[in-house]
Design a protein around this motif. Structure first.
Motif, mmCIF file in Angstrom:
data_model
loop_
_atom_site.group_PDB
_atom_site.id
_atom_site.type_symbol
_atom_site.label_atom_id
_atom_site.label_comp_id
_atom_site.label_asym_id
_atom_site.label_seq_id
_atom_site.Cartn_x
_atom_site.Cartn_y
_atom_site.Cartn_z
ATOM 1 N N MET A 79 -42.424 0.995 23.028
ATOM 2 C CA MET A 79 -41.040 1.067 22.818
ATOM 3 C C MET A 79 -40.507 0.062 21.893
ATOM 4 O O MET A 79 -40.785 -1.175 21.981
ATOM 5 N N VAL A 80 -39.702 0.409 21.106
ATOM 6 C CA VAL A 80 -39.180 -0.692 20.189
ATOM 7 C C VAL A 80 -37.765 -1.000 20.445
ATOM 8 O O VAL A 80 -36.860 -0.182 20.817
ATOM 9 N N ARG A 81 -37.367 -2.357 20.750
ATOM 10 C CA ARG A 81 -36.108 -2.720 20.867
ATOM 11 C C ARG A 81 -35.324 -2.884 19.749
ATOM 12 O O ARG A 81 -35.661 -3.307 18.612
ATOM 13 N N THR A 82 -34.035 -2.497 20.001
ATOM 14 C CA THR A 82 -33.077 -2.633 18.784
ATOM 15 C C THR A 82 -32.780 -4.105 18.662
ATOM 16 O O THR A 82 -32.405 -4.943 19.550
ATOM 17 N N PRO A 83 -32.718 -4.679 17.431
ATOM 18 C CA PRO A 83 -32.343 -6.166 17.319
ATOM 19 C C PRO A 83 -30.960 -6.221 17.916
ATOM 20 O O PRO A 83 -30.098 -5.688 17.927
ATOM 21 N N LEU A 84 -30.965 -7.547 18.410
ATOM 22 C CA LEU A 84 -29.645 -8.181 18.987
ATOM 23 C C LEU A 84 -28.611 -8.397 17.891
ATOM 24 O O LEU A 84 -28.959 -8.835 16.865
ATOM 25 N N THR A 85 -27.203 -8.071 18.291
ATOM 26 C CA THR A 85 -26.382 -8.440 17.236
ATOM 27 C C THR A 85 -26.121 -10.094 17.421
ATOM 28 O O THR A 85 -26.527 -10.601 18.510
ATOM 29 N N PRO A 86 -25.436 -10.825 16.418
ATOM 30 C CA PRO A 86 -25.089 -12.146 16.628
ATOM 31 C C PRO A 86 -24.105 -12.535 17.878
ATOM 32 O O PRO A 86 -24.287 -13.517 18.477
ATOM 33 N N GLU A 87 -23.464 -11.340 18.122
ATOM 34 C CA GLU A 87 -22.481 -11.500 19.384
ATOM 35 C C GLU A 87 -23.530 -11.598 20.695
ATOM 36 O O GLU A 87 -23.123 -12.331 21.598
ATOM 37 N N GLU A 88 -24.224 -10.765 20.631
ATOM 38 C CA GLU A 88 -25.105 -10.750 21.850
ATOM 39 C C GLU A 88 -25.862 -11.960 21.862
ATOM 40 O O GLU A 88 -26.039 -12.392 23.199
ATOM 41 N N ARG A 89 -26.476 -12.384 20.978
ATOM 42 C CA ARG A 89 -27.106 -13.697 20.965
ATOM 43 C C ARG A 89 -26.062 -14.745 21.400
ATOM 44 O O ARG A 89 -26.439 -15.778 22.088
ATOM 45 N N GLU A 90 -25.117 -15.004 20.810
ATOM 46 C CA GLU A 90 -24.127 -15.836 21.270
ATOM 47 C C GLU A 90 -23.615 -16.016 22.655
ATOM 48 O O GLU A 90 -23.768 -16.782 23.371
ATOM 49 N N ARG A 91 -23.501 -14.562 23.221
ATOM 50 C CA ARG A 91 -23.186 -14.284 24.533
ATOM 51 C C ARG A 91 -24.373 -14.985 25.582
ATOM 52 O O ARG A 91 -24.304 -15.593 26.587
ATOM 53 N N GLY A 92 -25.696 -14.614 25.085
ATOM 54 C CA GLY A 92 -26.769 -15.048 25.714
ATOM 55 C C GLY A 92 -26.877 -16.527 25.818
ATOM 56 O O GLY A 92 -27.209 -17.477 26.611
ATOM 57 N N GLU A 93 -26.494 -17.429 24.868
ATOM 58 C CA GLU A 93 -26.443 -18.837 24.559
ATOM 59 C C GLU A 93 -25.448 -19.514 25.340
ATOM 60 O O GLU A 93 -25.786 -20.605 25.935
ATOM 61 N N ARG A 94 -24.345 -18.527 25.377
ATOM 62 C CA ARG A 94 -23.211 -19.226 26.422
ATOM 63 C C ARG A 94 -23.668 -19.248 27.763
ATOM 64 O O ARG A 94 -23.549 -20.113 28.566
ATOM 65 N N LEU A 95 -24.434 -18.075 28.294
ATOM 66 C CA LEU A 95 -24.770 -18.003 29.575
ATOM 67 C C LEU A 95 -25.900 -19.060 29.937
ATOM 68 O O LEU A 95 -25.630 -19.748 31.069
ATOM 69 N N GLY A 96 -26.560 -19.375 29.048
ATOM 70 C CA GLY A 96 -27.695 -20.180 29.207
ATOM 71 C C GLY A 96 -27.029 -21.575 29.173
ATOM 72 O O GLY A 96 -27.245 -22.430 30.296
ATOM 73 N N ARG A 97 -26.089 -22.125 28.578
ATOM 74 C CA ARG A 97 -25.240 -23.316 28.567
ATOM 75 C C ARG A 97 -24.470 -23.436 29.997
ATOM 76 O O ARG A 97 -24.589 -24.324 30.585
#
Length: 84
Positions: free
Chosen positions: A1-19
């Motif tokens: 299965m190939v995953r679609t690359p994350l958008t910059p917004e998705e990455r930023e949301r993940g970083e916000r969640l982590g913080r």
């Protein structure tokens, strides 16, 4: 299965969640919170550092419960600020 690359917004949301989760953990150890959530400390570490920017819903829910956070509050605090 190939995953679609994350958008910059998705990455930023993940970083916000982590913080946010790291800040809410406070002085509690990563091992303590991970155990309370029923997951490994490495999984929590990846989420907190943004290396796992799209964790499963039930993983986030378990961490939120271990930290005493409501999912509504967590979602609101991780949402992108509306453009002005």
């Amino acid at each position: 299965m190939v995953r679609t690359p994350l958008t910059p917004e998705e990455r930023e949301r993940g970083e916000r969640l982590g913080r946010l989760l790291r800040a809410e953990r406070g002085e509690r150890s990563m091992v303590e919170v991970a155990a309370a959530a029923g997951l490994s400390a490495e999984t929590l570490r990846k989420i907190e550092t943004g290396r796992a920017p799209t964790p499963a819903f039930f993983t986030v829910a378990a961490i939120a419960a271990a930290l005493g956070l409501s999912m509504d509050d967590l979602m609101a605090r991780c949402a992108l600020a509306p453009a002005a």
